[in-house]
Design a protein around this motif. Structure first.
Motif, PDB file in Angstrom:
ATOM      1  N   GLY A   1     -65.771 -24.448  -1.552  1.00 50.88           N
ATOM      2  CA  GLY A   1     -66.729 -25.231  -0.759  1.00 50.88           C
ATOM      3  C   GLY A   1     -66.340 -25.400   0.689  1.00 50.88           C
ATOM      4  N   THR A   2     -65.104 -25.029   1.032  1.00 54.09           N
ATOM      5  CA  THR A   2     -64.680 -25.160   2.429  1.00 54.09           C
ATOM      6  C   THR A   2     -64.430 -23.791   3.063  1.00 54.09           C
ATOM      7  OG1 THR A   2     -62.438 -25.579   1.634  1.00 54.09           O
ATOM      8  CG2 THR A   2     -63.761 -27.500   2.176  1.00 54.09           C
ATOM      9  N   ILE A   3     -65.013 -22.758   2.484  1.00 58.80           N
ATOM     10  CA  ILE A   3     -65.029 -21.454   3.149  1.00 58.80           C
ATOM     11  C   ILE A   3     -66.118 -21.505   4.217  1.00 58.80           C
ATOM     12  CG2 ILE A   3     -65.556 -19.008   2.852  1.00 58.80           C
ATOM     13  CD1 ILE A   3     -64.082 -19.046   0.236  1.00 58.80           C
ATOM     14  N   VAL A   4     -65.731 -21.215   5.458  1.00 59.19           N
ATOM     15  CA  VAL A   4     -66.661 -21.324   6.593  1.00 59.19           C
ATOM     16  C   VAL A   4     -66.720 -20.003   7.329  1.00 59.19           C
ATOM     17  CG1 VAL A   4     -66.294 -23.822   6.840  1.00 59.19           C
ATOM     18  CG2 VAL A   4     -64.861 -22.227   8.147  1.00 59.19           C
ATOM     19  N   VAL A   5     -67.831 -19.802   8.035  1.00 58.39           N
ATOM     20  CA  VAL A   5     -68.005 -18.537   8.739  1.00 58.39           C
ATOM     21  C   VAL A   5     -67.245 -18.572  10.062  1.00 58.39           C
ATOM     22  CG1 VAL A   5     -70.127 -19.163  10.003  1.00 58.39           C
ATOM     23  CG2 VAL A   5     -69.750 -16.772   9.282  1.00 58.39           C
ATOM     24  N   SER A   6     -66.829 -17.412  10.494  1.00 57.70           N
ATOM     25  CA  SER A   6     -66.183 -17.230  11.794  1.00 57.70           C
ATOM     26  C   SER A   6     -66.930 -18.002  12.877  1.00 57.70           C
ATOM     27  CB  SER A   6     -66.190 -15.738  12.124  1.00 57.70           C
ATOM     28  OG  SER A   6     -65.656 -15.515  13.401  1.00 57.70           O
ATOM     29  N   GLY A   7     -66.172 -18.669  13.731  1.00 56.25           N
ATOM     30  CA  GLY A   7     -66.776 -19.440  14.821  1.00 56.25           C
ATOM     31  C   GLY A   7     -66.843 -20.930  14.534  1.00 56.25           C
ATOM     32  N   THR A   8     -66.664 -21.308  13.269  1.00 51.92           N
ATOM     33  CA  THR A   8     -66.688 -22.722  12.898  1.00 51.92           C
ATOM     34  C   THR A   8     -65.388 -23.386  13.364  1.00 51.92           C
ATOM     35  OG1 THR A   8     -67.947 -22.114  10.910  1.00 51.92           O
ATOM     36  CG2 THR A   8     -66.951 -24.330  10.955  1.00 51.92           C
ATOM     37  N   ASP A   9     -65.518 -24.536  14.047  1.00 54.60           N
ATOM     38  CA  ASP A   9     -64.324 -25.288  14.439  1.00 54.60           C
ATOM     39  C   ASP A   9     -63.577 -25.761  13.198  1.00 54.60           C
ATOM     40  OD1 ASP A   9     -64.808 -25.023  17.136  1.00 54.60           O
ATOM     41  OD2 ASP A   9     -65.641 -27.036  17.389  1.00 54.60           O
ATOM     42  N   VAL A  10     -62.270 -25.857  13.325  1.00 54.41           N
ATOM     43  CA  VAL A  10     -61.422 -26.330  12.226  1.00 54.41           C
ATOM     44  C   VAL A  10     -60.785 -27.652  12.648  1.00 54.41           C
ATOM     45  CG1 VAL A  10     -59.339 -25.824  10.883  1.00 54.41           C
ATOM     46  CG2 VAL A  10     -61.015 -24.018  11.360  1.00 54.41           C
TER      47      VAL A  10
ATOM     48  N   GLY B   1     -48.620 -25.852  -7.120  1.00 50.33           N
ATOM     49  CA  GLY B   1     -49.102 -24.923  -6.113  1.00 50.33           C
ATOM     50  C   GLY B   1     -49.791 -25.596  -4.942  1.00 50.33           C
ATOM     51  N   PRO B   2     -50.236 -24.795  -3.965  1.00 47.86           N
ATOM     52  CA  PRO B   2     -50.874 -25.319  -2.746  1.00 47.86           C
ATOM     53  C   PRO B   2     -52.202 -25.997  -3.082  1.00 47.86           C
ATOM     54  CG  PRO B   2     -50.311 -22.976  -2.519  1.00 47.86           C
ATOM     55  CD  PRO B   2     -50.178 -23.321  -3.959  1.00 47.86           C
ATOM     56  N   PHE B   3     -52.509 -27.085  -2.371  1.00 49.24           N
ATOM     57  CA  PHE B   3     -53.745 -27.820  -2.644  1.00 49.24           C
ATOM     58  C   PHE B   3     -54.312 -28.272  -1.282  1.00 49.24           C
ATOM     59  CE2 PHE B   3     -55.449 -31.960  -4.780  1.00 49.24           C
ATOM     60  CZ  PHE B   3     -56.701 -31.405  -4.938  1.00 49.24           C
ATOM     61  N   LEU B   4     -53.930 -29.454  -0.807  1.00 51.86           N
ATOM     62  CA  LEU B   4     -54.507 -29.951   0.443  1.00 51.86           C
ATOM     63  C   LEU B   4     -53.972 -29.220   1.670  1.00 51.86           C
ATOM     64  CD1 LEU B   4     -54.522 -33.789  -0.242  1.00 51.86           C
ATOM     65  CD2 LEU B   4     -56.349 -32.137  -0.553  1.00 51.86           C
ATOM     66  N   GLY B   5     -52.845 -28.538   1.523  1.00 49.73           N
ATOM     67  CA  GLY B   5     -52.319 -27.755   2.634  1.00 49.73           C
ATOM     68  C   GLY B   5     -53.201 -26.564   2.966  1.00 49.73           C
ATOM     69  N   LYS B   6     -54.149 -26.265   2.109  1.00 49.15           N
ATOM     70  CA  LYS B   6     -55.029 -25.103   2.275  1.00 49.15           C
ATOM     71  C   LYS B   6     -56.513 -25.466   2.222  1.00 49.15           C
ATOM     72  CE  LYS B   6     -51.759 -21.815   1.586  1.00 49.15           C
ATOM     73  NZ  LYS B   6     -51.569 -20.606   2.401  1.00 49.15           N
ATOM     74  N   SER B   7     -56.869 -26.518   1.490  1.00 52.85           N
ATOM     75  CA  SER B   7     -58.273 -26.697   1.080  1.00 52.85           C
ATOM     76  C   SER B   7     -59.188 -27.229   2.176  1.00 52.85           C
ATOM     77  CB  SER B   7     -58.345 -27.639  -0.134  1.00 52.85           C
ATOM     78  OG  SER B   7     -57.913 -28.949   0.214  1.00 52.85           O
ATOM     79  N   PHE B   8     -58.659 -27.535   3.369  1.00 55.27           N
ATOM     80  CA  PHE B   8     -59.496 -28.103   4.429  1.00 55.27           C
ATOM     81  C   PHE B   8     -60.398 -27.074   5.089  1.00 55.27           C
ATOM     82  CE2 PHE B   8     -55.383 -26.914   6.006  1.00 55.27           C
ATOM     83  CZ  PHE B   8     -55.622 -26.291   7.213  1.00 55.27           C
ATOM     84  N   ALA B   9     -60.011 -25.797   5.099  1.00 53.10           N
ATOM     85  CA  ALA B   9     -60.870 -24.753   5.670  1.00 53.10           C
ATOM     86  C   ALA B   9     -60.281 -23.370   5.429  1.00 53.10           C
ATOM     87  CB  ALA B   9     -61.058 -24.945   7.175  1.00 53.10           C
ATOM     88  N   THR B  10     -61.134 -22.425   5.159  1.00 52.14           N
ATOM     89  CA  THR B  10     -60.789 -21.006   5.107  1.00 52.14           C
ATOM     90  C   THR B  10     -61.898 -20.275   5.850  1.00 52.14           C
ATOM     91  OG1 THR B  10     -59.830 -21.335   2.904  1.00 52.14           O
ATOM     92  CG2 THR B  10     -60.287 -19.053   3.579  1.00 52.14           C
ATOM     93  N   SER B  11     -61.540 -19.525   6.886  1.00 56.07           N
ATOM     94  CA  SER B  11     -62.571 -18.867   7.713  1.00 56.07           C
ATOM     95  C   SER B  11     -62.719 -17.409   7.327  1.00 56.07           C
ATOM     96  CB  SER B  11     -62.186 -18.951   9.196  1.00 56.07           C
ATOM     97  OG  SER B  11     -62.128 -20.291   9.624  1.00 56.07           O
ATOM     98  N   VAL B  12     -63.965 -16.946   7.268  1.00 58.40           N
ATOM     99  CA  VAL B  12     -64.232 -15.538   6.942  1.00 58.40           C
ATOM    100  C   VAL B  12     -65.136 -14.921   8.003  1.00 58.40           C
ATOM    101  CG1 VAL B  12     -63.951 -15.827   4.444  1.00 58.40           C
ATOM    102  CG2 VAL B  12     -66.215 -16.125   5.467  1.00 58.40           C
ATOM    103  N   SER B  13     -65.006 -13.600   8.155  1.00 57.78           N
ATOM    104  CA  SER B  13     -65.879 -12.851   9.064  1.00 57.78           C
ATOM    105  C   SER B  13     -67.329 -13.042   8.697  1.00 57.78           C
ATOM    106  CB  SER B  13     -65.642 -11.341   8.934  1.00 57.78           C
ATOM    107  OG  SER B  13     -64.311 -10.989   8.916  1.00 57.78           O
ATOM    108  N   ALA B  14     -68.181 -12.893   9.695  1.00 50.86           N
ATOM    109  CA  ALA B  14     -69.623 -12.907   9.445  1.00 50.86           C
ATOM    110  C   ALA B  14     -70.111 -11.575   8.886  1.00 50.86           C
ATOM    111  CB  ALA B  14     -70.354 -13.225  10.738  1.00 50.86           C
ATOM    112  N   TRP B  15     -69.312 -10.517   9.021  1.00 47.51           N
ATOM    113  CA  TRP B  15     -69.723  -9.180   8.576  1.00 47.51           C
ATOM    114  C   TRP B  15     -68.916  -8.728   7.380  1.00 47.51           C
ATOM    115  CZ3 TRP B  15     -74.136  -8.014  10.504  1.00 47.51           C
ATOM    116  CH2 TRP B  15     -74.485  -8.466  11.781  1.00 47.51           C
ATOM    117  N   VAL B  16     -69.617  -8.196   6.390  1.00 47.83           N
ATOM    118  CA  VAL B  16     -68.971  -7.620   5.208  1.00 47.83           C
ATOM    119  C   VAL B  16     -69.102  -6.107   5.299  1.00 47.83           C
ATOM    120  CG1 VAL B  16     -68.958  -7.479   2.690  1.00 47.83           C
ATOM    121  CG2 VAL B  16     -69.620  -9.620   3.819  1.00 47.83           C
ATOM    122  N   THR B  17     -67.965  -5.430   5.308  1.00 46.56           N
ATOM    123  CA  THR B  17     -67.981  -3.969   5.358  1.00 46.56           C
ATOM    124  C   THR B  17     -68.021  -3.423   3.940  1.00 46.56           C
ATOM    125  OG1 THR B  17     -66.686  -4.016   7.392  1.00 46.56           O
ATOM    126  CG2 THR B  17     -66.741  -1.932   6.177  1.00 46.56           C
TER     127      THR B  17
END
Lengths: 407, 407
Positions: free
Chosen positions: B158-167, B242-258
Motif C-alpha cells: 500500500g505504500t508503493i508510490v510512483v516516481s516523483g512522489t515526495d518521501v 525481519g524489516p518492518f517500519l524501516g522499509k514500509s513508509f515508502a517504496t518508489s517505482v518507475s512510471a514505465w514498465v519495460t
C-alpha cells in the motif's frame, strides 16, 4: 400456538442480537455473493432486508464484499449496527425481515473482505518467550526490543483464505543442524498459530501516523485467524529477513467479522508493562482498556488441545495499529493485522504445536494417536467467545482447515 | 521539406520502437487515467489509438491501469506489442496514430498497476556480504542459507508510490548500542536501495508451484525500484522477524514498465554458483540465460554516486519466482517483487549509502556538501539502460523521489 420466528433466538445463544457479526455468503439457489449478518442459526441477507425496508443502507449492504461498508467509516458502522439491531429485535419489522433469513447450513461462506496489506505481530510474551527458549537457547528468550515495540512483519495477502478451505502441505527447503546440506520436500513440522485478526475500515494518509486513541475510528472488527506455519521451512529461511515461505502458503480467517462495538463488555486492561513506553504507545491513561477478553479453544479433529486466553497479550491491537503507522505508512480499507500466536502462562494455554509439544519433544495424545506436528487429514479448528452485555456470550464463530497432502 | 513526425525517433534514442514501455498517464486537459506507451519524447494514448485503428486491443488498452493487460497473459502481451510496433513504425498508420501522441512533458504519470503482494529479495552477493560485515561483524558475512535459496520477505504493497512522489522522512524508535534505552524521532540514517522490480501478469493457483521455466508466462516486465530504508529503525526492530517500519513508509517505482520481450538482447548468464542447487532452482541447463544486463546509475541531486551492475546478481528473477511459489503460494496479477539492492564488486557499484559510506564512516562528497545518509531536500534518482537489438539501448527511464522533513 404461534409458529416460532427464527428471530426468537434462544437465551444464551452466542449469536443473539447483541453480536450480529458480518460475513459474505451465497446459496445453492443464488450464487451471488452478498453481505450476511448472523443471527442465531440463520444468516440475514442484509442488503435484501435493507431494500425491503427502504433503508438508506441498502447500497452499502447490497455488495459482494464488506469493503464498501468497511470504507464507510465509524459513524456508518454505528448507524448500520443500530438499524440491524432494530430489524432483528423489533417485532414490527419481522414481516419484512423474515423472508431474508437463510438457515446457516444452507449457505456457503466466502472471504468477507478483499485483503489489502497483511501484517502479523508477535504480541504474546508467553509465546515469544517459549519460541525464544527453543530457537535461541544460548541467549535471552526475548530480544532486547520486544518490550519496547510490538514486533511485526508483513505476510502474504493473496493467500489469506476463508475458514473451511483445505490447506495443502507446503514443500520447501529445510536443514537440520546435523544435515550436511539442505533437503527439499513436504514440511515435516506443519503447525498452527492461534491468533486474533483485525480488519481496517477507514484508510489513513501516507505520511500521517494514526494515534493510539484513533483505533476505533480505523478498525472495524476482529475475527479468528490461523497462521499456518511450516516450522522446518521457517527455521532454515528466517535469518536475517524473517519468515517467508514458512508462512506464505496459507492463512485461514473466520467467515464472520465481529464488530468492535459488540465487544464493549470484553474490554480488559493489558498486563502491567515492564518498561516505560514511548508516548505513541503509552496507553496508561486511557479510560477504555485496550485488551479484549477472548477465550479461544484449539481443537484437532474435534478434540480440544489448548485454551489460549487473549486477555494475556502484552501488546494491544491499538498499540499495534499506532506502531504500524508511526513511520507514516498509510492504511487501506481491507488491511488485516494478526495479533501473533496467543499463548497464556499455562501449558494448556499455548496456541501452537511448537509450544504444546516443545518442538516435537513431547507428543500430545489424541484419541486417534500421538501428534507432534500436523498429519495429512488433520482438521484444526479455533473457536472463541467473549463476555457480552448482561452476562451474555459473544460468539466469534470458528476458523477451521484440513491438511491435505503435498501435490 | 515535410514536417517531421514525432514517430521519426532519432537513431540512438533509448525509447525507440525497440523499447515501447507501458505506463498510465493523464493530462491537464483530460484527467482520465489511461494506458500510455512511450515512444521517443512522446506518449501514445494506446487505447485511443487502438480505437481509431479499429484494433481488437482497444478494450485491453482503454483502461485506467495496466492490470487488465497484465492479466490477459503471455500471448496477448506478444500480440499487443506486435500491434504497437506496427502502429509506430508503419507509415500507413501515421495519420491514425499521430493525433494520439502527447509530448512527455505534458503528461502526469501515475502508478501504472494496482499492486497485489509485494516481495523484496536480497539477491546481490556483494550487497549481502557488505551488510553482513557491517551488521554481524563477529560471524560469517553471508548466513548459511544465502547460497541455497533466494532470501526474501514481504513488504508493504500500500505504500508503493510512483516516481516523483515526495518521501516523508519516517520517525521511529532507534537504539544505538551505547543508548541505555530506545529513543524516538525522525530517522537519522535514511537510505536508498537501488533495485529492479518485476510485475506479475498471469496468476497461478494456490497449492501449485510455478516452475523455473514458466517465468515468461507469468512475469510481464521490469522497472526500477527504490526501496527507501531507515537503517536506524531497521537495525533496532529487525531481529527476529525481519524489516518492518524501516522499509514500509515508502517504496518508489518507475512510471514505465519495460516488457521482457524488449530485453531479449540483455539476457546474460548469472554468476557461477558455488553450491549445487535444488532442482526447482537449477537453471544450469536452460538455453535462455536468466540474468539481465541492466546498467543502473544512482544520482543524488543530479550528481552520480554509483553505477550498480544488475548482471552481477547471484539469484535471477526466475529463481525468485520459482522460490516464492514452491510452497504453493499463489500469484495474483499485480504482484510485484524486487531484486534486492544491486551492488557490484567495486566500491562505485554499490546500490545503497549504507555500503557507499560504510554505515556512515566514510562520507561521500557531493558538490553541495558531504553525505553519509540522506538530508531533507535531497532528490535521489535511479536511471538504467540495457543493451537492445542491433547495438541499440533500451532505456528503463527513471525512478526519482525527494526527501521532505518529518511532519
Amino acid at each position: 400456538m404461534p409458529q416460532q420466528s427464527p428471530l426468537d433466538v434462544p437465551e444464551g445463544d452466542p449469536f443473539g442480537p447483541h453480536n450480529l457479526p458480518y460475513g459474505v455468503f451465497s446459496t445453492a439457489a443464488d450464487d451471488r455473493r452478498r453481505v450476511g449478518v448472523r443471527i442465531g442459526g440463520f444468516v440475514l441477507d442484509a442488503g435484501a432486508a435493507a431494500a425491503a425496508l427502504g433503508s438508506p443502507f441498502a447500497g452499502l449492504l447490497g455488495q459482494a464484499s464488506l469493503n464498501p461498508l468497511l470504507g464507510a467509516g465509524h459513524t456508518a458502522w454505528r448507524d448500520v449496527r443500530r438499524a440491524l439491531t432494530a430489524w432483528v429485535t423489533d417485532p414490527g419489522h419481522r414481516p419484512a425481515v423474515e423472508p431474508h433469513l437463510v438457515p446457516l447450513d444452507e449457505v456457503t461462506l466466502h472471504l468477507p473482505y478483499e485483503v489489502a496489506d497483511y501484517v502479523d505481530f508477535y504480541a504474546s510474551e508467553h509465546h515469544a518467550t517459549n519460541v525464544g527458549k527453543m530457537f535461541r537457547p544460548d541467549g535471552d528468550a526475548l530480544t532486547p526490543n520486544w518490550k519496547h515495540l510490538p514486533i511485526g512483519y508483513h505476510g502474504r495477502s493473496g493467500t489469506i483464505v476463508v475458514s473451511g478451505t483445505d490447506v495443502v502441505r507446503p514443500s520447501g527447503q529445510r536443514k537440520a543442524p546435523t544435515d550436511p546440506a539442505p533437503v527439499f520436500g513436504p514440511s515435516v513440522k506443519l503447525d498452527i498459530e492461534a491468533e486474533v485478526g483485525f480488519v481496517v475500515g477507514t484508510p489513513s494518509q501516507l505520511g500521517r501516523p494514526v494515534a493510539l486513541g484513533d483505533f476505533e475510528e480505523h478498525v472495524f472488527g476482529l475475527f479468528l485467524l490461523n497462521d499456518w506455519s511450516a516450522r522446518d521451512i521457517q527455521a532454515w529461511e528466517y535469518v536475517p529477513l524473517g519468515p517467508f515461505l514458512g508462512k506464505s502458503f496459507a492463512t485461514s480467517v473466520s467467515a464472520w467479522v465481529t464488530p468492535l462495538e459488540a465487544l464493549d463488555a470484553a474490554r480488559v486492561a493489558p498486563p502491567a508493562r515492564d518498561f516505560p513506553l514511548q508516548p505513541y504507545l503509552d496507553d496508561s491513561d486511557f479510560d477504555r482498556p485496550g485488551g479484549f477478553d477472548l477465550r479461544i479453544t484449539v481443537s484437532i479433529n474435534g478434540q480440544e488441545v489448548a485454551q489460549p486466553p487473549f486477555a494475556t497479550m502484552y501488546w494491544t491491537a491499538a498499540q499495534q495499529l499506532a506502531h504500524m503507522t508511526v513511520n507514516g505508512a498509510s492504511l487501506r480499507t481491507g488491511d488485516v493485522f494478526g495479533s501473533g500466536t496467543v499463548s497464556g502462562p499455562e501449558v494448556g494455554q499455548r496456541g501452537s504445536l511448537l509450544e504444546l509439544t516443545w518442538n516435537g519433544r513431547d507428543a500430545i495424545e489424541l484419541t486417534d494417536g500421538k501428534r507432534t506436528f500436523l498429519e495429512d487429514g488433520d482438521t484444526v479448528t479455533l473457536t472463541a467467545w467473549a463476555p457480552g452485555p448482561d452476562g451474555t456470550r459473544v460468539g466469534l464463530g470458528e476458523v477451521t482447515g484440513r491438511i491435505v497432502g503435498s501435490r
